[in-house]
Design a protein around this motif. Structure first.
Motif, PDB file in Angstrom:
ATOM      1  N   ASN A  44      46.996  56.250  41.237  1.00 28.79           N
ATOM      2  CA  ASN A  44      47.447  57.153  40.177  1.00 28.79           C
ATOM      3  C   ASN A  44      48.037  56.404  38.994  1.00 28.79           C
ATOM      4  OD1 ASN A  44      46.727  59.484  41.582  1.00 28.79           O
ATOM      5  ND2 ASN A  44      48.612  59.410  42.797  1.00 28.79           N
ATOM      6  N   SER A  45      48.131  55.096  39.105  1.00 29.57           N
ATOM      7  CA  SER A  45      48.680  54.303  38.017  1.00 29.57           C
ATOM      8  C   SER A  45      47.690  54.230  36.865  1.00 29.57           C
ATOM      9  CB  SER A  45      48.995  52.888  38.528  1.00 29.57           C
ATOM     10  OG  SER A  45      49.352  52.049  37.458  1.00 29.57           O
ATOM     11  N   SER A  46      48.204  54.241  35.645  1.00 31.14           N
ATOM     12  CA  SER A  46      47.327  54.111  34.490  1.00 31.14           C
ATOM     13  C   SER A  46      46.850  52.679  34.317  1.00 31.14           C
ATOM     14  CB  SER A  46      48.061  54.577  33.230  1.00 31.14           C
ATOM     15  OG  SER A  46      49.224  53.788  33.010  1.00 31.14           O
ATOM     16  N   ARG A  47      47.532  51.733  34.934  1.00 28.77           N
ATOM     17  CA  ARG A  47      47.151  50.327  34.850  1.00 28.77           C
ATOM     18  C   ARG A  47      46.441  49.917  36.126  1.00 28.77           C
ATOM     19  NH1 ARG A  47      51.004  46.048  32.311  1.00 28.77           N
ATOM     20  NH2 ARG A  47      49.334  45.957  30.770  1.00 28.77           N
ATOM     21  N   ARG A  48      45.318  49.240  36.000  1.00 28.98           N
ATOM     22  CA  ARG A  48      44.584  48.720  37.141  1.00 28.98           C
ATOM     23  C   ARG A  48      44.617  47.202  37.070  1.00 28.98           C
ATOM     24  NH1 ARG A  48      38.852  51.280  36.492  1.00 28.98           N
ATOM     25  NH2 ARG A  48      39.306  50.710  34.328  1.00 28.98           N
ATOM     26  N   VAL A  49      45.140  46.575  38.100  1.00 22.73           N
ATOM     27  CA  VAL A  49      45.382  45.131  38.094  1.00 22.73           C
ATOM     28  C   VAL A  49      44.621  44.487  39.245  1.00 22.73           C
ATOM     29  CG1 VAL A  49      47.122  43.316  38.184  1.00 22.73           C
ATOM     30  CG2 VAL A  49      47.673  45.532  37.133  1.00 22.73           C
ATOM     31  N   ALA A  50      43.823  43.477  38.919  1.00 24.50           N
ATOM     32  CA  ALA A  50      43.012  42.784  39.912  1.00 24.50           C
ATOM     33  C   ALA A  50      43.366  41.300  39.957  1.00 24.50           C
ATOM     34  CB  ALA A  50      41.528  42.935  39.594  1.00 24.50           C
ATOM     35  N   VAL A  51      43.321  40.742  41.147  1.00 20.92           N
ATOM     36  CA  VAL A  51      43.416  39.298  41.349  1.00 20.92           C
ATOM     37  C   VAL A  51      42.071  38.824  41.892  1.00 20.92           C
ATOM     38  CG1 VAL A  51      44.532  37.431  42.643  1.00 20.92           C
ATOM     39  CG2 VAL A  51      45.896  39.356  41.787  1.00 20.92           C
ATOM     40  N   VAL A  52      41.496  37.831  41.235  1.00 17.57           N
ATOM     41  CA  VAL A  52      40.198  37.280  41.640  1.00 17.57           C
ATOM     42  C   VAL A  52      40.383  35.797  41.913  1.00 17.57           C
ATOM     43  CG1 VAL A  52      37.818  36.824  40.950  1.00 17.57           C
ATOM     44  CG2 VAL A  52      38.930  38.966  40.255  1.00 17.57           C
ATOM     45  N   THR A  53      40.173  35.383  43.156  1.00 14.49           N
ATOM     46  CA  THR A  53      40.273  33.957  43.477  1.00 14.49           C
ATOM     47  C   THR A  53      38.908  33.294  43.278  1.00 14.49           C
ATOM     48  OG1 THR A  53      39.781  34.231  45.847  1.00 14.49           O
ATOM     49  CG2 THR A  53      42.091  34.455  45.137  1.00 14.49           C
ATOM     50  N   GLY A  54      38.946  31.992  43.073  1.00 16.65           N
ATOM     51  CA  GLY A  54      37.706  31.303  42.728  1.00 16.65           C
ATOM     52  C   GLY A  54      37.126  31.860  41.448  1.00 16.65           C
TER      53      GLY A  54
END
Length: 253
Positions: free
Chosen positions: A7-17
């Motif tokens: 439900n957050s307006s912010r979408r945060v991703a962590v991508v390794t490599g």
């Protein structure tokens, strides 16, 4: 309709490599869809190069096989963006084709440290953040491999490591349920990268011959990760296999 996994307006991703290949493709696809993306890797220059290709990408140097580096990666992500909605556990290591009795322990350990221990450490930190944040939950996507299903000749370290990643995926699928943490695995065959693209020049086959195999545009792997990432948390792709349709995998070749 929003594709936000929470439900957050912010979408945060962590991508390794995230400095090259599949990680780069996923980071660019996610950023292009409006995600804030943190990319991690051991070398600063490739990370900076990817970050320069798109807005919303933050590079952080981190060795996923080191516990302190992984903790720093997630602490910095939360400090900067407030949460983690997606981990794409992409970092992995391979080894040259080698007869089983000639594989040295250092080579074996190097593959396991990055591919298995690194995936565990990142999943553990993502789990820690996702279960406590508000809105709660998130998604973890592990990069398996066709080798998580069927080995290539003379590739014991990589094959065993990728089978272990499949075990981690299943455990996360189970243990994440009470905390709205979904986990899926993407198994990729012959993407045109420095690791997988060599099949176009020739790959060792079980009959001992070396033959060229088809490859696919690595951008398609990023699109596949974006699809999995964009689902609501009430829906999960448990396993997705993406490969050139004529790659020798199904059947006998």
């Amino acid at each position: 309709m929003s594709t936000s996994p929470t439900n957050s307006s912010r979408r945060v991703a962590v991508v390794t490599g995230g400095g090259s290949g599949i990680g780069r493709s996923a980071a660019l696809a996610l950023a292009g869809d409006g995600w804030d993306v943190v990319i991690a890797g051991r070398r600063e220059e490739p990370l900076d190069g990817v970050a320069a290709e798109a807005d919303r990408i933050l590079p952080i140097v981190a060795d996923v096989s080191r516990e302190a580096d992984v903790r720093h990666l997630f602490d910095e992500t939360v400090a900067r963006f407030g949460r983690v909605d997606l981990l794409f556990n992409n970092a992995g290591a391979g080894a040259p084709p080698t007869d089983l009795d000639a594989i040295d322990l250092a080579t074996w350990q190097a593959v396991m440290d990055v591919t298995v221990t690194g995936s565990f450490l990142c999943a553990r930190e993502a789990f820690r953040v996702m279960r406590a944040q508000d809105p709660r939950g998130g998604r973890i996507i592990n990069n398996g491999s066709i080798s998580a299903h069927s080995p290539r000749p003379l590739s014991a370290p990589y094959t065993v490591a990728k089978h272990a990643v499949s075990g981690l995926t299943k455990q996360l699928q189970l243990d994440g349920r009470p905390f709205d943490i979904a986990c899926g695995q993407i198994d990729i065959g012959n993407a045109a990268t420095s690791m997988g693209g060599g099949a176009a020049a020739g790959a060792l086959q079980p009959d001992g011959e070396t033959r060229a195999e088809p490859t696919m545009d690595v951008a398609e792997t990023g699109r596949a990760v974006l699809y999995m990432a964009g689902l609501p948390l009430g829906v999960n792709v448990a396993n997705l296999v993406i490969l050139p349709p004529t790659m020798p995998f199904v059947g006998r070749g």
